[in-house]
Motif scaffolding. Structure first.
Motif, PDB file in Angstrom:
ATOM      1  N   TYR A   1       2.195  11.644  -6.076  1.00  0.00           N
ATOM      2  CA  TYR A   1       1.009  10.927  -6.510  1.00  0.00           C
ATOM      3  C   TYR A   1       0.337  10.230  -5.339  1.00  0.00           C
ATOM      4  CZ  TYR A   1       1.866  11.456 -11.528  1.00  0.00           C
ATOM      5  OH  TYR A   1       2.032  11.957 -12.778  1.00  0.00           O
ATOM      6  N   LEU A   2       1.123   9.652  -4.477  1.00  0.00           N
ATOM      7  CA  LEU A   2       0.571   8.951  -3.328  1.00  0.00           C
ATOM      8  C   LEU A   2      -0.204   9.911  -2.436  1.00  0.00           C
ATOM      9  CD1 LEU A   2       2.251   5.891  -2.550  1.00  0.00           C
ATOM     10  CD2 LEU A   2       1.456   6.975  -0.493  1.00  0.00           C
ATOM     11  N   CYS A   3       0.367  11.078  -2.168  1.00  0.00           N
ATOM     12  CA  CYS A   3      -0.304  12.048  -1.307  1.00  0.00           C
ATOM     13  C   CYS A   3      -1.522  12.655  -2.007  1.00  0.00           C
ATOM     14  CB  CYS A   3       0.662  13.148  -0.886  1.00  0.00           C
ATOM     15  SG  CYS A   3       1.836  12.602   0.350  1.00  0.00           S
TER      16      CYS A   3
ATOM     17  N   LYS B   1       6.437   9.829  -7.422  1.00  0.00           N
ATOM     18  CA  LYS B   1       5.659   8.776  -6.781  1.00  0.00           C
ATOM     19  C   LYS B   1       5.109   9.246  -5.440  1.00  0.00           C
ATOM     20  CE  LYS B   1       8.199   5.013  -8.927  1.00  0.00           C
ATOM     21  NZ  LYS B   1       9.171   3.949  -8.711  1.00  0.00           N
ATOM     22  N   LYS B   2       5.904   9.979  -4.694  1.00  0.00           N
ATOM     23  CA  LYS B   2       5.459  10.482  -3.405  1.00  0.00           C
ATOM     24  C   LYS B   2       4.308  11.464  -3.577  1.00  0.00           C
ATOM     25  CE  LYS B   2       9.893   9.961  -1.108  1.00  0.00           C
ATOM     26  NZ  LYS B   2      11.004  10.656  -0.503  1.00  0.00           N
TER      27      LYS B   2
END
Length: 87
Positions: free
Chosen positions: A15-17, A12-13
């Motif tokens: 993907y966010l970045c 998730k991290k």
């Protein structure tokens, strides 16, 4: 059976970045020209190159930044204690 090798939080991290870009925060000021940064979300480390762009921090670049930092400290120490202002 799950074949996911990465933890869910890490995915998730990343993907966010990858979608929104990194949120870099300055962690260490090497000298007037170079700094070290860390992303608040994915904890990726970066530094400046000679043109001022952010690049990923490798072990070689980390050693170069440490050397520059100690040279800056040495320069400040010499300027402060050996070349004092005459009044």
């Amino acid at each position: 059976m799950k074949t996911n090798y990465l933890p869910e939080g890490m995915v998730k991290k990343n993907y966010l970045c990858s979608l929104l870009g990194h949120r870099f925060v300055e962690t260490k000021k090497v000298n007037n020209h170079f700094s070290e940064f860390e992303c608040e979300v994915c904890k990726m480390q970066a530094t400046n190159d000679s043109r001022g762009h952010k690049i990923t921090l490798t072990s070689k670049l980390k050693e170069i930044n440490e050397t520059l930092f100690y040279l800056q400290l040495k320069k400040q120490f010499i300027a402060r204690f050996y070349f004092t202002k005459k009044e």
